[in-house]
Design a protein around this motif. Structure first.
Motif, short mmCIF file in Angstrom:
data_model
loop_
_atom_site.label_atom_id
_atom_site.label_comp_id
_atom_site.label_asym_id
_atom_site.label_seq_id
_atom_site.Cartn_x
_atom_site.Cartn_y
_atom_site.Cartn_z
N GLY A 78 -6.50 5.94 8.64
CA GLY A 78 -6.48 6.74 7.32
C GLY A 78 -7.66 6.49 6.57
O GLY A 78 -8.18 7.26 5.77
N ALA A 79 -8.02 5.13 6.50
CA ALA A 79 -8.89 4.44 5.56
C ALA A 79 -10.38 5.30 5.96
O ALA A 79 -11.25 5.58 5.05
N LEU A 80 -10.47 5.42 7.22
CA LEU A 80 -11.68 5.94 7.77
C LEU A 80 -12.11 7.49 7.21
O LEU A 80 -12.92 8.03 7.16
N GLN A 81 -10.82 8.15 7.16
CA GLN A 81 -10.88 9.49 6.50
C GLN A 81 -11.03 9.40 5.11
O GLN A 81 -11.75 10.81 4.61
N ILE A 82 -11.08 8.52 4.24
CA ILE A 82 -11.22 8.41 2.84
C ILE A 82 -12.25 7.97 2.42
O ILE A 82 -13.16 8.37 1.55
N GLY A 83 -12.90 7.00 3.04
CA GLY A 83 -14.08 6.40 2.77
C GLY A 83 -14.41 5.10 3.87
O GLY A 83 -13.93 5.07 5.01
N THR A 84 -14.96 3.85 3.43
CA THR A 84 -15.38 2.83 4.04
C THR A 84 -14.09 1.83 3.91
O THR A 84 -13.94 1.35 2.84
N PRO A 85 -13.58 1.52 4.97
CA PRO A 85 -12.55 0.69 5.12
C PRO A 85 -12.96 -0.86 4.55
O PRO A 85 -14.09 -1.31 4.91
N ILE A 86 -12.11 -1.41 3.78
CA ILE A 86 -12.46 -2.79 3.32
C ILE A 86 -11.56 -3.75 4.30
O ILE A 86 -10.35 -3.97 4.20
N LEU A 87 -12.17 -4.31 5.11
CA LEU A 87 -11.68 -5.11 6.08
C LEU A 87 -11.03 -6.69 5.55
O LEU A 87 -11.78 -7.02 4.56
N LEU A 88 -10.17 -6.97 5.92
CA LEU A 88 -9.80 -8.37 5.79
C LEU A 88 -10.66 -9.36 6.12
O LEU A 88 -11.04 -9.32 7.35
N THR A 89 -10.91 -10.30 5.30
CA THR A 89 -11.89 -11.34 5.51
C THR A 89 -11.20 -12.40 6.61
O THR A 89 -9.93 -12.38 6.66
N ALA A 90 -11.71 -13.19 7.09
CA ALA A 90 -11.37 -14.09 7.84
C ALA A 90 -10.53 -14.98 7.27
O ALA A 90 -9.23 -15.25 7.69
N GLY A 91 -10.74 -15.46 6.07
CA GLY A 91 -9.79 -16.39 5.05
C GLY A 91 -8.54 -15.49 4.68
O GLY A 91 -7.63 -16.08 4.83
N GLU A 92 -8.85 -14.45 4.46
CA GLU A 92 -7.56 -13.53 4.08
C GLU A 92 -6.72 -13.34 5.24
O GLU A 92 -5.38 -13.47 5.08
N SER A 93 -7.28 -13.12 6.38
CA SER A 93 -6.65 -13.00 7.41
C SER A 93 -5.66 -14.32 8.01
O SER A 93 -4.51 -14.40 8.55
N ALA A 94 -6.42 -15.53 7.82
CA ALA A 94 -5.76 -16.58 8.10
C ALA A 94 -4.47 -16.96 7.27
O ALA A 94 -3.59 -17.32 7.87
N VAL A 95 -4.65 -16.57 6.03
CA VAL A 95 -3.49 -16.96 5.08
C VAL A 95 -2.40 -16.05 5.70
O VAL A 95 -1.14 -16.43 5.52
N ARG A 96 -2.94 -14.62 5.84
CA ARG A 96 -1.66 -13.81 6.11
C ARG A 96 -1.15 -14.18 7.63
O ARG A 96 0.33 -14.15 7.64
N GLN A 97 -1.68 -14.45 8.30
CA GLN A 97 -1.15 -15.05 9.70
C GLN A 97 -0.02 -16.05 9.74
O GLN A 97 0.59 -15.99 10.23
N THR A 98 -0.35 -16.98 8.80
CA THR A 98 0.66 -18.03 8.48
C THR A 98 1.76 -17.67 7.56
O THR A 98 2.75 -18.20 7.62
N GLU A 99 1.57 -16.65 6.72
CA GLU A 99 2.76 -16.23 5.74
C GLU A 99 3.41 -15.00 6.21
O GLU A 99 4.47 -14.70 5.71
N ALA A 100 2.80 -14.15 7.03
CA ALA A 100 3.08 -12.80 6.92
C ALA A 100 4.77 -12.91 7.59
O ALA A 100 5.63 -12.22 6.99
N LEU A 101 4.76 -13.18 8.74
CA LEU A 101 6.35 -13.25 9.42
C LEU A 101 6.79 -14.40 9.96
O LEU A 101 6.43 -14.89 11.17
#
Length: 227
Positions: A185-208
């Motif tokens: 869906g993001a690709l249809q609207i514009g350029t997706p803003i990917l999670l950075t490695a740091g953002e992903s690392a935080v979410r991997q430990t906190e998400a579920l």
């Protein structure tokens, strides 16, 4: 409840959830390791929405059916090879999510852009061939290709997700398609803003954490159970 009895019930719940979420339609399969053994349960060559506990098969890590009267999935080697190579994996799903499949047949990597997508940080690997994983050699290649990731795209032929529990493997299947839908869906609207490695690392430990994985599992189970 006896752990094996509960395991069988959880495999059926997984099959029903994946069907209800339309991650499988007629095809697909689920397996789960029997704890402290060289055996695993696997759904037979029957649509996942239709399987009952008595139809589940027991297989060993040599790829042999040791209990059950129905034929195993054509791709049973996929499960056998992953469970044999990765003792930390306790459950495997083989699904056919439609949007995720699009990323397997293009040069656009499926990368995370939202919270639950962070499980797929670094991008979801793609297996090289659209062939069915119907041999020991291809199964071993799939096990190598998925590495330590929770999911693998099979080029033009669906996906595999794994987990340390049945709920985790199922939630990875659900979140894989969610990640694909949001990125698409993001690709249809514009350029997706990917999670950075740091953002992903935080979410991997906190998400579920485990308690929330169970919360999600119970929610999806409630949607397939009779009132």
């Amino acid at each position: 409840m006896d752990p094996i009895v509960q395991l069988r019930k959880d495999v059926i719940s997984a099959a029903r959830i994946l069907s209800h979420q339309r991650l499988v339609e007629g095809f697909g399969h689920v397996s789960a390791r029997i704890p402290d053994s060289e055996f695993f349960l696997i759904t037979p060559r029957i649509g996942l929405a239709l399987i009952t506990e008595r139809e589940l098969l027991t297989m060993n890590l040599a790829g042999e059916v040791v209990e059950g009267r129905h034929p195993p999935p054509f791709e049973a080697w996929l499960h056998t090879a992953i469970l044999k190579a990765k003792p930390q994996v306790y459950a495997v799903t083989r699904i056919h999510a439609r949007v995720a499949n699009m990323f397997s047949v293009t040069d656009r990597k499926l990368e995370p852009v939202h919270n639950h997508g962070s499980f797929f940080t670094g991008g979801v690997p793609v297996f090289r061939t659209p062939d069915l994983v119907s041999s020991r050699a291809l199964g071993e290649e799939v096990a190598a290709a998925i590495g330590d990731k929770p999911a693998l795209l099979l080029r033009g032929n669906g996906q595999v997700t794994v987990g340390r529990t049945i709920p985790e493997a199922v939630m990875m299947a659900i979140y894989l398609e969610e990640a694909a839908e949001i990125l698409f869906g993001a690709l249809q609207i514009g350029t997706p803003i990917l999670l950075t490695a740091g953002e992903s690392a935080v979410r991997q430990t906190e998400a579920l954490p485990p308690v929330d994985m169970e919360r999600a599992w119970n929610y999806f189970k409630s949607r397939i159970e009779s009132p």
